[in-house]
Each structure stands twice: as C-alpha cells, then as structure tokens.
Design a protein around this motif. Structure first.
Motif, PDB file in Angstrom:
ATOM      1  N   GLY A 131       0.889  -0.738  -0.410  1.00 26.62           N
ATOM      2  CA  GLY A 131      -0.086  -0.035  -0.403  1.00 26.62           C
ATOM      3  C   GLY A 131       0.881   1.297   0.232  1.00 26.62           C
ATOM      4  O   GLY A 131       0.586   2.335   0.670  1.00 26.62           O
ATOM      5  N   LEU A 132       1.984   0.912  -0.525  1.00 20.86           N
ATOM      6  CA  LEU A 132       3.384   2.323  -0.431  1.00 20.86           C
ATOM      7  C   LEU A 132       3.174   2.853  -1.847  1.00 20.86           C
ATOM      8  O   LEU A 132       3.266   4.368  -2.336  1.00 20.86           O
ATOM      9  CB  LEU A 132       4.195   2.205   0.001  1.00 20.86           C
ATOM     10  N   ALA A 133       2.413   2.722  -2.426  1.00 22.46           N
ATOM     11  CA  ALA A 133       2.318   3.140  -4.312  1.00 22.46           C
ATOM     12  C   ALA A 133       2.591   4.747  -4.124  1.00 22.46           C
ATOM     13  O   ALA A 133       3.203   5.252  -4.606  1.00 22.46           O
ATOM     14  CB  ALA A 133       1.779   2.438  -5.124  1.00 22.46           C
ATOM     15  N   GLY A 134       1.388   5.263  -3.936  1.00 23.82           N
ATOM     16  CA  GLY A 134       1.335   6.418  -3.398  1.00 23.82           C
ATOM     17  C   GLY A 134       1.587   7.485  -2.277  1.00 23.82           C
ATOM     18  O   GLY A 134       1.544   8.680  -2.258  1.00 23.82           O
ATOM     19  N   ARG A 135       2.118   6.595  -1.666  1.00 25.25           N
ATOM     20  CA  ARG A 135       3.136   7.212  -0.635  1.00 25.25           C
ATOM     21  C   ARG A 135       4.326   7.124  -1.333  1.00 25.25           C
ATOM     22  O   ARG A 135       4.840   8.581  -0.995  1.00 25.25           O
ATOM     23  CB  ARG A 135       2.951   6.727   1.108  1.00 25.25           C
ATOM     24  N   LEU A 136       4.898   6.795  -2.089  1.00 22.22           N
ATOM     25  CA  LEU A 136       6.544   6.496  -1.657  1.00 22.22           C
ATOM     26  C   LEU A 136       6.442   6.794  -3.355  1.00 22.22           C
ATOM     27  O   LEU A 136       6.899   5.937  -3.986  1.00 22.22           O
ATOM     28  CB  LEU A 136       7.327   5.817  -1.827  1.00 22.22           C
ATOM     29  N   PRO A 137       5.573   7.619  -4.582  1.00 25.52           N
ATOM     30  CA  PRO A 137       5.269   6.803  -5.978  1.00 25.52           C
ATOM     31  C   PRO A 137       7.070   7.785  -6.940  1.00 25.52           C
ATOM     32  O   PRO A 137       7.154   5.877  -7.516  1.00 25.52           O
ATOM     33  CB  PRO A 137       4.758   8.081  -6.538  1.00 25.52           C
ATOM     34  N   TRP A 138       7.855   8.205  -6.459  1.00 24.00           N
ATOM     35  CA  TRP A 138       8.819   8.085  -7.452  1.00 24.00           C
ATOM     36  C   TRP A 138      10.031   7.264  -6.871  1.00 24.00           C
ATOM     37  O   TRP A 138      10.800   6.327  -7.634  1.00 24.00           O
ATOM     38  CB  TRP A 138       9.863   9.789  -6.555  1.00 24.00           C
ATOM     39  N   VAL A 139       9.740   6.124  -5.344  1.00 18.25           N
ATOM     40  CA  VAL A 139      10.668   5.165  -5.004  1.00 18.25           C
ATOM     41  C   VAL A 139      10.506   4.051  -5.668  1.00 18.25           C
ATOM     42  O   VAL A 139      10.947   3.904  -6.296  1.00 18.25           O
ATOM     43  CB  VAL A 139      10.598   5.179  -3.117  1.00 18.25           C
ATOM     44  N   MET A 140       8.823   3.804  -5.929  1.00 16.41           N
ATOM     45  CA  MET A 140       8.586   3.418  -7.158  1.00 16.41           C
ATOM     46  C   MET A 140       8.843   2.510  -8.732  1.00 16.41           C
ATOM     47  O   MET A 140       9.059   2.485  -8.548  1.00 16.41           O
ATOM     48  CB  MET A 140       6.612   3.449  -6.701  1.00 16.41           C
ATOM     49  N   VAL A 141       9.364   4.493  -8.810  1.00 16.29           N
ATOM     50  CA  VAL A 141       8.917   4.172 -10.328  1.00 16.29           C
ATOM     51  C   VAL A 141      10.542   3.897 -10.105  1.00 16.29           C
ATOM     52  O   VAL A 141      11.007   3.227 -11.110  1.00 16.29           O
ATOM     53  CB  VAL A 141       8.873   6.210 -10.657  1.00 16.29           C
ATOM     54  N   PHE A 142      11.759   4.987  -9.190  1.00 15.42           N
ATOM     55  CA  PHE A 142      13.057   3.876  -9.775  1.00 15.42           C
ATOM     56  C   PHE A 142      13.116   2.507  -9.493  1.00 15.42           C
ATOM     57  O   PHE A 142      14.464   2.005  -9.981  1.00 15.42           O
ATOM     58  CB  PHE A 142      13.735   5.325  -8.197  1.00 15.42           C
ATOM     59  N   TYR A 143      12.296   1.988  -8.457  1.00 13.42           N
ATOM     60  CA  TYR A 143      12.831   0.992  -8.219  1.00 13.42           C
ATOM     61  C   TYR A 143      11.973  -0.016  -9.494  1.00 13.42           C
ATOM     62  O   TYR A 143      13.129  -0.985  -9.779  1.00 13.42           O
ATOM     63  CB  TYR A 143      11.591   0.410  -6.955  1.00 13.42           C
ATOM     64  N   MET A 144      11.180  -0.067  -9.929  1.00 12.32           N
ATOM     65  CA  MET A 144      10.535  -0.442 -11.418  1.00 12.32           C
ATOM     66  C   MET A 144      11.474  -0.063 -12.629  1.00 12.32           C
ATOM     67  O   MET A 144      11.534  -1.128 -13.215  1.00 12.32           O
ATOM     68  CB  MET A 144       9.844  -0.272 -11.939  1.00 12.32           C
ATOM     69  N   VAL A 145      12.336   1.066 -12.529  1.00 11.75           N
ATOM     70  CA  VAL A 145      13.250   0.875 -13.942  1.00 11.75           C
ATOM     71  C   VAL A 145      14.637  -0.119 -13.415  1.00 11.75           C
ATOM     72  O   VAL A 145      15.414  -0.688 -14.256  1.00 11.75           O
ATOM     73  CB  VAL A 145      14.122   2.595 -13.880  1.00 11.75           C
ATOM     74  N   ALA A 146      15.180   0.205 -12.281  1.00 17.54           N
ATOM     75  CA  ALA A 146      16.126  -0.920 -11.918  1.00 17.54           C
ATOM     76  C   ALA A 146      15.748  -2.593 -12.224  1.00 17.54           C
ATOM     77  O   ALA A 146      16.146  -3.184 -12.482  1.00 17.54           O
ATOM     78  CB  ALA A 146      16.689  -1.102 -10.426  1.00 17.54           C
ATOM     79  N   ALA A 147      14.925  -2.375 -12.126  1.00 13.02           N
ATOM     80  CA  ALA A 147      13.259  -4.355 -11.706  1.00 13.02           C
ATOM     81  C   ALA A 147      13.419  -4.483 -13.205  1.00 13.02           C
ATOM     82  O   ALA A 147      13.410  -5.668 -13.644  1.00 13.02           O
ATOM     83  CB  ALA A 147      12.121  -4.047 -10.992  1.00 13.02           C
ATOM     84  N   LEU A 148      12.891  -3.676 -13.727  1.00 14.66           N
ATOM     85  CA  LEU A 148      12.614  -4.223 -15.654  1.00 14.66           C
ATOM     86  C   LEU A 148      13.997  -4.251 -15.902  1.00 14.66           C
ATOM     87  O   LEU A 148      14.426  -5.052 -16.620  1.00 14.66           O
ATOM     88  CB  LEU A 148      12.583  -2.788 -16.496  1.00 14.66           C
ATOM     89  N   SER A 149      14.659  -2.655 -15.528  1.00 18.62           N
ATOM     90  CA  SER A 149      16.567  -3.685 -16.661  1.00 18.62           C
ATOM     91  C   SER A 149      17.116  -4.390 -15.835  1.00 18.62           C
ATOM     92  O   SER A 149      17.468  -5.502 -16.587  1.00 18.62           O
ATOM     93  CB  SER A 149      17.125  -2.510 -15.447  1.00 18.62           C
ATOM     94  N   ILE A 150      16.775  -5.213 -13.984  1.00 20.60           N
ATOM     95  CA  ILE A 150      17.345  -6.291 -13.506  1.00 20.60           C
ATOM     96  C   ILE A 150      16.929  -7.365 -14.798  1.00 20.60           C
ATOM     97  O   ILE A 150      17.552  -8.610 -15.193  1.00 20.60           O
ATOM     98  CB  ILE A 150      17.300  -6.623 -12.542  1.00 20.60           C
ATOM     99  N   SER A 151      15.292  -7.715 -15.488  1.00 19.73           N
ATOM    100  CA  SER A 151      14.298  -8.240 -16.458  1.00 19.73           C
ATOM    101  C   SER A 151      14.917  -9.140 -17.480  1.00 19.73           C
ATOM    102  O   SER A 151      14.314  -9.369 -17.942  1.00 19.73           O
ATOM    103  CB  SER A 151      13.353  -8.357 -15.628  1.00 19.73           C
ATOM    104  N   GLY A 152      15.851  -7.370 -18.252  1.00 20.58           N
ATOM    105  CA  GLY A 152      16.067  -7.260 -19.746  1.00 20.58           C
ATOM    106  C   GLY A 152      15.221  -7.243 -20.129  1.00 20.58           C
ATOM    107  O   GLY A 152      14.504  -7.724 -21.499  1.00 20.58           O
ATOM    108  N   MET A 153      14.983  -6.113 -19.930  1.00 21.06           N
ATOM    109  CA  MET A 153      12.949  -5.844 -20.367  1.00 21.06           C
ATOM    110  C   MET A 153      13.301  -4.878 -22.002  1.00 21.06           C
ATOM    111  O   MET A 153      14.744  -4.149 -21.281  1.00 21.06           O
ATOM    112  CB  MET A 153      11.922  -5.022 -19.479  1.00 21.06           C
TER     113      MET A 153
END
Lengths: 124, 596
Positions: free
Chosen positions: B333-355
């Motif tokens: 339930g933190l997406a709306g509270r820490l949205p930019w942390v989530m965005v930066f996390y997702m950039v890294a997560a998609l990078s590690i996944s080879g997207m």
C-alpha cells in the motif's frame, strides 16, 4: 538535508494546519521536499486502485499479451538454438510453464522442507 | 600514485578516508566526499593503457597501475557507481560509515588496477575490512554478529588466495596477474586462487555469506557492497580464468539457484541479495564459456548490473528508511506514498529482468546469445530460465508486495521522510539504466573485445519480441500464482547452515583440548595444590597466633602497665610534679656527669 531537521520541524507544527488537498494530510511526520513534489503521481497511482480501473488495467495487459503472442506468428526466429524454439509459441509457453513450475516447486515443495522460524539461529 | 599520464582512482578515496576524522563537525565536509569519485571518473576515462606505478620490493615487481580494456570498463562503472553511492549517502552523519565506504572503494579500485597478485591481495583484504564495517555500523545485534561471520568467511577466502598465490610463485617464479592456463604446472595453486575468487564471486555453494550480510548492512552501505565485492571478483575471474569450463556450469547453477531462493524470501534486500548471486551467475557463465562474445557479455552485464543493482538497493533501502521495515509481509500500500521510489525501483527491476528499453536487455541477451553461439545450449537455457525467475521475483513479486500487495493505501502509516539526496542518487542511476538500454553503443564501445562487438545486435525485432514473450508470459504465471507466492515470515535454510556447523566444529576442536587440559589441571589442583595451600594456611595461622599475636598482645600489655604507672604519677598535685622533675633532672645530670 537531515532527517532530524524534518522531524523536529514537524514535531513543532500544530495539528490540522496542513491544506486538506494533500494526499497524506494526517501524516504526523509531515511532508518533505520530495513528497511535496510527488503528490500528483501518488494521487494518480492511488486512483488506479479503484476496482473499475484495476479491471481496465488487467484487460489492457491481457490484450498486450495476446498481441505479443500473435506477433510471434509474424516475426520469426531465424536462428533457433534449441530446436523447439523454431515454433512460434515456444517462448510464450516456455515463459508461462517455467514461471508456473518455478513458483509451484519453490513454494510448495522446497520451502516447506527448508523453512524454519525467523530466529532459528538466535541472531535476532 | 599519480603521474602525468596516470592517476590511480584509489588515491582520492584513501586520502579522504584519512582526513575525514580530523575535519570539523559542521558537516560541510560532506561535499568533499564527492571529490574522490569525480577524480576517479576523470581517471577512468583518461588513463592510458599500460603498466604504471611499478615498484621493486623485496625482489618482486609490484604493479599498482595496470590499465587495459578490461580494467578500464570496470573502472568506469566503479567510478560512476561510487559517485551515485556517495550522493545517495550524503545525508548520513556518521564519519565511520563514510570512512568504511571510502576504504572499501579504495580496495575495489586497487584490485582493478593490480598488475600482480601481491598488490591484488593487499587491496582484496582492504575491501574485506571496509565492507565488514559497512555491515557492523548498522549497530544492531544481528548486524554485528553478521559482520563477524562475514569477516571470518572472507578471511578464509583471502587465506585461500594467499596460499594459492604463494604456491603459484613457488612453481612459476612470478606474481604476474594474467590469464592462467589449466596446464601451466601450478595445479593446486591455481585451484586455491580460483576458490579464493569464487568466495567473493558468491559462487554456489560458497555464496551464503552474501544473503546473510547484505540485508543486515546499513541502508547506504549495502548500496556500495552490492556493487563492488562480487564485481571485483568477476573482474579477476575474467582476467585470470577465462574459458575455464567449470565456471560455465557454476555460473548457470548460480543463476538458477539465486532465483529459487529469491522466490521464497520475505526480506526485500535479501531477495535482491539472492539476485546478486543469480546475476553474477550470468557473468561467471560468460567467463566460463570464454568466447570473445561471452567475455564481452559478462563485462557488459557487470556494467549494467552495477547500475541497476545499485538502484535496486537504493530504492529498497529508501523503503526501509521510510517504513522502518524491509519485510514484504509488513509492507504494501505504499505506491501512492512513495511513488518516485516505486518508479525508480521499477526502472531497475525492468533492467534486471532484461526488458527492452532498459540496460539489462542489451547486456543479458548478449551473454545468452554468446553461450548459444558457442553451442552451450544448457547454459543458455538455464540463463533463460533464470530470466523468468528474475522477472517474477524482482520485477513483480517484490514491487507488488512492497508497494501494493492488495492492501489499501494507509495514510495513517508513519513514514520517515526520504532525503532529497537519496532521490538524486536514484535518479542518476535510473537515467543511466535507460540511456544504456536505448543507446547500447554507449556501453558497447568500451567492451574489452571490440572485434567481437559486431557479432551481436540487441535491437532486432526478434530479440525485442522474444524478450516480451518470455517476460510477458512469465508475468501471466505470476498473476495466476500470486496467492501461492505471497511471502510470509520465515528463515529458509541455506548453505550457511554448513558454515555455522564448520564454525562450531572449529570451535569444538579448539575448545575440546583446552577443556581436557582444564579438567586435568582441576584434579591436580584439587589433589596437590589445595593441600599445599591448606598446609601453608595452617602454618601461617599458627605463626599468626604464636608469633604475631604474642608480639601484639605483649606490646598491648606492656603499654597498659606503663600507662598504669604513668597514671599513678599524674595525681594533679603540683608539689609532686616539681619533686619528680627535680629527681628526673638530677638523674639526667648524673647520667651525663658520670656516664660521659
């Protein structure tokens, strides 16, 4: 910018002085520089949790999957390495089957055997 | 450490670590922390290939500044990562943590530039010490205990390396640090060196120190550690052991093993730690296959991996900093509270996944394609399987349960503010992850084997579609199994169970003989020592009564008697005193008159 600075500042702030339109008005530790500037994105993300929005997102992603699978018929692999990967649906099937098998084996077979309490070693 | 055409990147970090304790406490010094990484960036792009800073010491030639294409590409990403890491930790008001990080990075660059095994060993150990403190300075009981285990383990690995390099010198007469051929006659020495390297590369089953220590490090310390230790090990493996077939097998096992453990883990930073094991597996496999294309792939993947893994640890660390926990079952339930942390996390997560669009896409696929081109199909298939697991656990499970998890946003939940410098550090790496994905040449132009770069083109229609099919449908598997994969509090036994057993066994081997000696001594003491003591006690007791007490008692009696006589004389009559005085005076006079 130190945390202590933020916390002491908000400790002094009387309650209920923040504008109501903030996404987290009741946050007792107050808004920071960073959270102030991310309110718009945060509100957008929270708005996506409405049931009709989540349904739309889900349908959209299913549609994307269907498009990807169909594209596999058009764009073909000219250098198959494993033999079976020459078939058009090899990678979708591999991704789905490997994912299902991995989660099932890990969570239902491996973890029950090696699972212990969090403080098994008495380190905590 | 610096000449006209060479600057050793370690120099600035070492100097900064040395002067930091003496700088005044007004925290303006924090801006100075950025100077060493900026100087290192300059050095990484301007140093010329060759051997610099060579010394002769005890008849050995030490090469502190060996520069070639392989060390340059690692130096570049180390420099960038150290800059982003220090920006991310600028708010930390603990000089000890900064000094540990600076010494750790000093060690990392020192290993990259080492042209001989002795120099390598010194910097290798410096890294081990620096990183131990990055765990310990989290200052919780479990962190301190983990840091001791970490240090013991790395000391054991370091000793293997030391033993290996000394034995190798015995066989070859040289400490030169270059490619080692399996048949060069050094035999066991080479294997010891390989084992020492494999400890730091977290090769299964020598890996369990990593998921034990990294999640217990400080928020900022883990960001440094995730980048340097294992990648330094990848670098030394690529330099010394390219084409050693066992590494291809070990790397594939690592890639799959890491995702298996990550899929059941509840602790966010431990999930990421297991994914270091998995991702380093791609690099180790690439080195083991040993073609130009896979060595390029391993180097490219190390570069990309440092950037996205640093970003993953930064954003997971930011969640820990804000929410005070890194356990997925307590988050959500933190997406709306820490949205930019989530965005930066997702950039890294998609990078590690080879997207596609992100840098993992241009590096991971190069290694897999290289393995397949070299007809190592099982390696390639294992790495594809690991890619599925990576997307499921880091790309979907972790963010889903940390930021959403089917939980409603909780505006009442207390979150510590995330300092602006943390966001800046994350943004720097996120931009680089995207830029390298979009312009692979940005990364490829620095690869060590330029002649093989043209063999692989990432941005073809088929490569993009294959990645989307693989990841998209593994995402569907996650959607179907999202209830099954939900994490719960648990400790999953890993190989550290054996390490602890070995530790306890070693302790037993040391303690058991001491206990035997102690028991024998107790009996001897009881039978002989105590009796002698008792006899001496009795003797001294008799002496006390007979001699000491006699002297004391008789003195007391004497004083009492004299006191009684003196009391008789003191009767208060003045004429008696005068008479006595005359008598005493006459006695003294007589004494002197007749006596002398």
């Amino acid at each position: 910018m130190s945390d202590d600075h933020h916390i002491s500042q908000t400790d002094r702030a009387p309650e209920g002085t923040r504008p109501a339109e903030h996404a987290v008005p009741e946050n007792p530790e107050g808004l920071t520089f960073a959270q102030d500037t991310q309110g718009g994105l945060g509100r957008f993300l929270d708005a996506q949790l409405a049931p009709e929005r989540t349904r739309s997102w889900r349908n959209f992603l299913f549609a994307v999957l269907a498009v990807i699978a169909v594209l596999g018929l058009v764009v073909t692999n000219h250098h198959p390495h494993f033999g079976y990967d020459a078939y058009p649906f090899f990678w979708p099937v591999f991704g789905l089957a490997a994912g299902l098998a991995l989660i099932f084996i890990v969570k239902k077979i491996i973890q029950p055997v090696i699972k212990r309490t969090e403080d098994h070693y008495g380190d905590l | 450490m610096a000449t006209s055409d060479f600057y050793h990147p370690s120099l600035g970090f070492l100097m900064m670590a040395a002067v930091l304790p003496f700088l005044p406490g007004n925290r303006r010094w924090k801006w100075l922390l950025l100077l060493p990484p900026l100087a290192a960036c300059y050095a990484a792009w301007s140093n010329q290939p060759g051997d610099h800073l060579t010394f002769t010491w005890l008849g050995q030639t030490l090469k502190l500044g060996h520069v070639d294409a392989l060390s340059q590409i690692f130096a570049q990403v180390f420099a960038v990562m150290s800059l982003a890491g220090l920006v991310f930790s600028l708010h930390v008001n603990d000089k000890g943590q900064h000094m540990a990080a600076l010494l750790y990075v000093t060690g990392g660059f020192g290993c990259l530039m080492a042209g001989d095994f002795l120099t390598l060993f010194v910097f290798w150990e410096l890294m081990s010490i620096g990183s131990t403190f990055l765990v310990m300075l989290n200052r919780t009981r479990e962190s301190v205990l983990a840091s001791f285990r970490y240090f013991l383990y790395h000391t054991a690995g370091g000793l293997m390396l030391l033993g290996g390099l000394l034995l190798r010198h015995h066989h070859t007469g040289s400490f030169d640090f270059g490619p080692i051929g399996p048949g060069d006659g050094a035999g066991i020495a080479n294997w010891l060196i390989l084992l020492g390297f494999c400890v730091n590369a977290a090769v299964v089953p020598l890996h369990a120190w990593l998921p034990d220590a990294y999640p217990r490090g400080t928020v900022t310390g883990a960001v440094f550690m995730c980048a340097f230790t294992t990648k330094t090990a990848v670098y030394v493996l690529a330099r010394a052991f390219p084409g050693w077939d066992i590494l291809a097998v070990a790397g594939t096992v690592m890639a799959v093993y890491g995702v298996v453990y990550a899929s059941m883990e509840n602790n966010a930073r431990r999930i990421l730690s297991y994914h270091i094991v998995s991702q380093v597996g791609y690099m180790v496999a690439g080195i083991g296959v040993g073609t130009y294309m896979t060595i390029n792939g391993a180097s490219a993947h190390a570069y990309a991996h440092i950037l996205y893994k640093g970003l993953l640890f930064m954003s997971a660390g930011a969640v820990l900093h804000a929410a005070g926990t890194q356990k997925l079952d307590e988050l959500g339930g933190l997406a709306g509270r820490l949205p930019w942390v989530m965005v930066f996390y997702m950039v890294a997560a998609l990078s590690i996944s080879g997207m596609p669009l992100f840098n993992g896409f241009v590096s991971k696929t190069m290694t897999i394609a290289g393995a397949a081109e070299a007809h190592r199909y099982w390696v390639a298939l294992g790495l594809e399987l690991a890619a599925v697991g990576t997307f499921i656990s880091v790309g979907l499970k972790l963010p889903y349960f940390a930021f959403w998890g089917g939980k409603k946003p909780d505006p009442q939940r207390k979150l510590r503010p995330v300092p602006a410098n943390m966001y800046v550090g994350m943004a720097m790496l996120a931009v680089l992850c995207l830029a390298q994905g979009l312009y692979p040449q940005m990364l490829y132009q620095y690869l060590p084997h330029q002649e093989a770069v043209g063999e692989y083109r990432p941005w073809t229609a088929w490569n993009v579609l294959q990645a989307l099919m693989l990841l998209g449908f593994s995402g569907l598997a996650f959607y179907i199994m999202r209830k099954v994969i939900e994490p719960h509090k648990a400790l999953n036994l890993d190989f550290d169970w054996f390490y602890r057993l070995i530790g306890k066994g070693a302790l037993f081997l040391i303690c058991a003989p001491i206990a035997v000696v102690d028991n024998v001594w107790t009996v001897v003491w009881d039978k002989i020592g105590l009796r002698v003591l008792k006899f001496l006690g009795r003797l001294s007791s008799w002496f006390d009564r007979a001699a000491i007490d006699g002297v004391v008692d008789n003195s007391a009696r004497g004083v009492r008697g004299l006191g009684g006589i003196a009391a008789l004389l003191q009767n208060g009559r003045l004429q008696h005193y005068l008479g006595l005085m005359v008598v005493i005076g006459l006695l003294i006079f007589a004494f002197f008159w007749y006596g002398l």
